[in-house]
Design a protein around this motif. Structure first.
Motif, PDB file in Angstrom:
ATOM      1  N   GLU A  11      23.191   4.921  29.525  1.00 29.42           N
ATOM      2  CA  GLU A  11      24.020   5.616  28.728  1.00 29.42           C
ATOM      3  C   GLU A  11      22.998   6.753  27.913  1.00 29.42           C
ATOM      4  N   VAL A  12      21.786   6.386  27.939  1.00 25.62           N
ATOM      5  CA  VAL A  12      20.705   7.191  27.228  1.00 25.62           C
ATOM      6  C   VAL A  12      20.685   8.388  27.895  1.00 25.62           C
ATOM      7  N   ASP A  13      20.741   8.553  29.279  1.00 23.66           N
ATOM      8  CA  ASP A  13      20.571   9.965  30.125  1.00 23.66           C
ATOM      9  C   ASP A  13      21.414  10.771  29.596  1.00 23.66           C
ATOM     10  N   SER A  14      22.745  10.448  29.343  1.00 27.59           N
ATOM     11  CA  SER A  14      23.727  11.546  29.009  1.00 27.59           C
ATOM     12  C   SER A  14      23.619  11.884  27.682  1.00 27.59           C
ATOM     13  N   LEU A  15      23.080  11.190  26.716  1.00 31.15           N
ATOM     14  CA  LEU A  15      22.597  11.298  25.310  1.00 31.15           C
ATOM     15  C   LEU A  15      21.637  12.151  25.256  1.00 31.15           C
ATOM     16  N   LEU A  16      20.744  11.942  26.124  1.00 31.31           N
ATOM     17  CA  LEU A  16      19.328  12.963  26.259  1.00 31.31           C
ATOM     18  C   LEU A  16      19.943  14.541  26.661  1.00 31.31           C
ATOM     19  N   ASP A  72      23.043  15.148  15.290  1.00 30.51           N
ATOM     20  CA  ASP A  72      23.422  13.853  14.581  1.00 30.51           C
ATOM     21  C   ASP A  72      22.851  12.711  15.453  1.00 30.51           C
ATOM     22  N   SER A  73      22.764  12.697  16.690  1.00 31.16           N
ATOM     23  CA  SER A  73      22.175  11.712  17.559  1.00 31.16           C
ATOM     24  C   SER A  73      20.692  11.785  17.535  1.00 31.16           C
ATOM     25  N   PHE A  74      19.875  12.516  17.254  1.00 31.34           N
ATOM     26  CA  PHE A  74      18.568  12.619  17.358  1.00 31.34           C
ATOM     27  C   PHE A  74      17.824  11.556  17.158  1.00 31.34           C
ATOM     28  N   TRP A  75      17.744  10.832  16.218  1.00 33.35           N
ATOM     29  CA  TRP A  75      17.070   9.729  15.571  1.00 33.35           C
ATOM     30  C   TRP A  75      17.528   8.502  16.730  1.00 33.35           C
ATOM     31  N   LYS A  76      18.830   8.599  16.893  1.00 34.66           N
ATOM     32  CA  LYS A  76      19.424   7.352  17.834  1.00 34.66           C
ATOM     33  C   LYS A  76      18.842   7.578  19.015  1.00 34.66           C
ATOM     34  N   LEU A  77      18.839   8.574  19.743  1.00 29.71           N
ATOM     35  CA  LEU A  77      18.039   9.107  20.984  1.00 29.71           C
ATOM     36  C   LEU A  77      16.748   8.661  20.940  1.00 29.71           C
ATOM     37  N   THR A 101      15.063   6.341  19.264  1.00 24.93           N
ATOM     38  CA  THR A 101      15.202   5.211  19.005  1.00 24.93           C
ATOM     39  C   THR A 101      15.201   4.224  20.309  1.00 24.93           C
ATOM     40  N   ILE A 102      16.512   4.798  21.058  1.00 23.59           N
ATOM     41  CA  ILE A 102      16.740   4.022  22.306  1.00 23.59           C
ATOM     42  C   ILE A 102      15.319   4.256  23.365  1.00 23.59           C
ATOM     43  N   LEU A 103      14.636   5.385  23.239  1.00 20.40           N
ATOM     44  CA  LEU A 103      13.717   5.649  24.280  1.00 20.40           C
ATOM     45  C   LEU A 103      12.614   4.867  24.088  1.00 20.40           C
ATOM     46  N   VAL A 104      12.047   4.597  22.591  1.00 21.35           N
ATOM     47  CA  VAL A 104      11.289   3.612  22.445  1.00 21.35           C
ATOM     48  C   VAL A 104      11.485   2.302  22.758  1.00 21.35           C
ATOM     49  N   LEU A 105      12.834   1.915  22.382  1.00 20.49           N
ATOM     50  CA  LEU A 105      13.235   0.542  22.726  1.00 20.49           C
ATOM     51  C   LEU A 105      13.134   0.216  24.317  1.00 20.49           C
ATOM     52  N   GLN A 106      13.309   1.467  25.208  1.00 19.62           N
ATOM     53  CA  GLN A 106      13.258   1.246  26.536  1.00 19.62           C
ATOM     54  C   GLN A 106      11.920   1.494  27.237  1.00 19.62           C
ATOM     55  N   GLY A 107      10.987   1.753  26.207  1.00 17.97           N
ATOM     56  CA  GLY A 107       9.613   2.007  26.959  1.00 17.97           C
ATOM     57  C   GLY A 107       9.539   3.431  27.273  1.00 17.97           C
ATOM     58  N   ARG A 108      10.258   4.279  27.103  1.00 18.63           N
ATOM     59  CA  ARG A 108      10.260   5.685  27.658  1.00 18.63           C
ATOM     60  C   ARG A 108       9.513   6.462  26.651  1.00 18.63           C
ATOM     61  N   GLU A 135      17.535  -4.952  13.712  1.00 20.97           N
ATOM     62  CA  GLU A 135      18.207  -4.191  13.214  1.00 20.97           C
ATOM     63  C   GLU A 135      18.947  -3.152  14.296  1.00 20.97           C
ATOM     64  N   GLN A 136      18.369  -2.966  15.445  1.00 22.30           N
ATOM     65  CA  GLN A 136      18.940  -2.136  16.242  1.00 22.30           C
ATOM     66  C   GLN A 136      19.580  -2.912  17.254  1.00 22.30           C
ATOM     67  N   LYS A 137      20.443  -3.826  16.887  1.00 22.57           N
ATOM     68  CA  LYS A 137      21.265  -4.698  17.964  1.00 22.57           C
ATOM     69  C   LYS A 137      22.069  -3.572  18.619  1.00 22.57           C
ATOM     70  N   GLU A 138      22.820  -2.686  17.851  1.00 22.29           N
ATOM     71  CA  GLU A 138      23.709  -2.147  18.461  1.00 22.29           C
ATOM     72  C   GLU A 138      23.270  -1.004  19.595  1.00 22.29           C
ATOM     73  N   LEU A 139      22.032  -0.659  19.551  1.00 17.56           N
ATOM     74  CA  LEU A 139      21.554   0.254  20.592  1.00 17.56           C
ATOM     75  C   LEU A 139      21.175  -0.487  21.492  1.00 17.56           C
ATOM     76  N   LEU A 140      20.491  -1.860  21.297  1.00 14.80           N
ATOM     77  CA  LEU A 140      20.064  -2.682  22.432  1.00 14.80           C
ATOM     78  C   LEU A 140      21.159  -3.168  23.348  1.00 14.80           C
ATOM     79  N   ASN A 141      22.332  -3.346  22.825  1.00  7.94           N
ATOM     80  CA  ASN A 141      23.436  -3.808  23.658  1.00  7.94           C
ATOM     81  C   ASN A 141      23.468  -4.949  23.958  1.00  7.94           C
TER      82      ASN A 141
END
Length: 549
Positions: free
Chosen positions: A179-184, A197-202, A204-211, A299-305
């Motif tokens: 889902e991160v690619d469409s958000l990016l 609005d989703s800048f920091w969410k994006l 965070t997800i990139l860091v969680l995925q090691g990108r 704390e990032q449970k929602e973003l980790l899925n």
């Protein structure tokens, strides 16, 4: 395998009244791939009155997936991959063998993904919401199948060592959390990305995925737009840039990597203790994630899925050189931490956990229970068997696990009017029970057209299945007699070497001659040759025709 692992699923038959006071009985009849069910009256002797029951007969199919148009593509495509693997098996040795087996595994996965994408498009286009939900459910199942297969490929076929293992697991997570690619694209397409609005969410997800390279680029946009946080963004960006990772072409040893990583980790910790990011909660949270802080990750449970994404992120920032043998410890603790006792594991969680524990037999067993057909377990087990991973596991009822699952899958294909042809090849590659299973199933194929009968006949002749050849020829001869095609009937009875039937057809020829004074099908009778010796009446027919000439 001897015990049932749970209650079997209940199939409800619509219209059948199961109330005890009604004293209704179920009548059923088994077939090779399905069962006929109906309700029948069962009155006590004193009750002479017959009560009306359920007026319908229901067909319960064992394997309904073979009737799906899209899944048929999965069965057809994978059949070619399966047959190819059996044929190249003898040529494979050493490193080329491993590379070839990995390639075969990727081919299977690409077929699953192609079907999943097609199913997704059909689900979107469906006008009926119920049908849309049905297809969406099938997409979820295919996605889970690809997820499990991919993990098995990494752990059992690639057999990735420490260091490289984490790189494979990162790719695994990125492929299945897309889902991160469409958000990016959405954030970068906006007028001011850092104010989105989703800048920091994006980020965070990139860091969680090691990108981390992409995360740095996003932080540079924040630095440009907000001079007050530019210094902090630069420091965190440098930490992302300098994080030691084992790249595929890198020659450094694991010990060197661990030393560099330890120094980098200490530097991250120092910045956190010095409150470098104290004025920016977002940047501070990112730094804690990069330190592998479990509380920050949870704390990032929602973003980790899901828990396995949590596991891989946790390993990336805490144990980057994890050894395959230790994976199961981290997997179990990650599952427990992520669920937090709030919910129990799903079947998919148990399958992935078994894979992380390197318990192949448990993976296959759990998949057999959870999935609706035998396609997945049959092909995965066959591939793992070629990797020499299942040699020690024989079943108590005569066949090994690979053969048992292939036989079950092929039996399901024989329930379909055209996919049965694929099933023939699966039976061919089961050395113990394949032939006898093929003989039993091929006799049950309805010979609805002569073209289909000829196809079945050719398969039987190629495999020297003389009894089946004779049986099919008799059926075709009988059909020809019913349709008054005596030439064809005689031809089939000769091919079946059936003297009694040849006598019957010869009598019909002679009877026709007596009534009309001429023979039909002269070409056949004139060219009987040695076949006329099959029966006395046929010999007489041939010789009588010779006398006429």
């Amino acid at each position: 395998m001897e015990e049932l692992d749970g209650e079997p699923t209940v199939t409800l038959i619509p219209g059948v009244n199961s109330k005890k006071k009604q004293k209704k009985q179920m009548c059923f009849d088994w077939g090779p791939g399905e069962m006929l069910v109906c309700e029948t009256s069962f009155n006590k002797k004193e009750e002479s009155e017959t009560k009306p029951g359920c007026p319908f007969i229901y067909i319960i199919r064992k394997d309904i997936d073979v009737y799906s148009q899209i899944l048929r593509k999965l069965f057809n495509e994978s059949h070619g991959i399966f047959v190819g693997l059996q044929r190249i098996e003898e040529e494979l040795t050493g490193k080329s063998r491993k590379a070839q087996l990995v390639r075969v595994s990727k081919n299977y996965r690409s077929v699953i993904r192609a079907c999943m994408e097609e199913m997704h498009q059909v689900a979107i286009a469906a006008k009926d919401p119920a049908i849309g939900r049905q297809f969406s459910s099938q997409v979820s199942i295919l996605s889970a199948m690809e997820l499990i297969w991919n993990l098995c490929e990494i752990l059992f076929i690639e057999v990735a060592p420490a260091g490289a293992l984490l790189l494979h697991l990162l790719d695994w997570v990125r492929l299945h959390v897309c889902e991160v690619d469409s958000l990016l694209a959405d954030v970068l397409g906006s007028e001011n990305p850092s104010k989105h609005d989703s800048f920091w969410k994006l980020v965070t997800i990139l860091v969680l995925q090691g990108r981390l390279d992409e995360a740095r680029q996003m932080l540079s946009k924040e630095a440009d737009a907000s001079p007050s946080s530019a210094g902090m963004c630069r420091i965190l960006g440098d930490l992302m840039r300098t994080m030691p990772v084992l790249s595929p072409g890198n020659t450094q040893t694991l010990t060197e990597l661990e030393l560099k990583w330890q120094h980098w980790h200490e530097e991250c910790e120092r910045h956190l203790q010095d409150s470098t990011f104290a004025s920016s909660p977002h940047l501070e949270s990112l730094c804690k994630i990069m330190l592998g802080d479990e509380a920050a990750l949870l704390e990032q449970k929602e973003l980790l899925n899901n828990w396995y994404h949590f596991l891989v992120t946790r390993l990336l920032y805490s144990h980057p050189t994890v050894k395959p043998i230790d994976l199961h410890l981290y997997a179990q603790s990650s599952l427990d931490l992520f669920l937090g006792g709030e919910s129990s594991p799903e079947p998919l969680d148990n399958i992935l956990l078994a894979a992380f524990e390197f318990d192949i037999h448990q993976v296959i067993k759990e998949c057999s229970i959870a999935l609706s057909n035998w396609w997945f377990v049959a092909h995965l087990t066959d591939l793992l068997d070629h990797c020499k991973l299942l040699q020690s596991h024989n079943l108590y009822f005569g066949s090994n696990m690979r053969e048992f699952l292939l036989l079950e899958y092929a039996s399901g294909l024989f329930a379909h009017h055209s996919l049965w042809q694929l099933g023939v090849d699966y039976f061919d590659y089961c050395p113990e029970l394949g032939r006898v299973s093929l003989e039993l199933h091929i006799e049950r194929i309805p010979l609805s057209t002569e073209q289909k009968a000829l196809k079945v006949l050719r398969i039987c002749e190629q495999r020297q299945m003389t009894e089946q050849v004779r049986s099919i020829c008799k059926i075709l001869a009988m059909n020809a007699v019913r349709n008054n095609r005596l030439g064809s009937a005689l031809s089939w009875s000769i091919r079946a070497k059936d003297a009694a039937f040849a006598t019957l057809v010869s009598d019909r020829f002679l009877k026709d001659y007596c009534e009309r004074g001429s023979f039909s099908d002269l070409d056949l009778i004139d060219n009987l040759g040695p076949a006329m010796m099959l029966s006395d009446r046929l010999t007489f027919l041939g010789k009588y025709r010779e006398f006429h000439r």
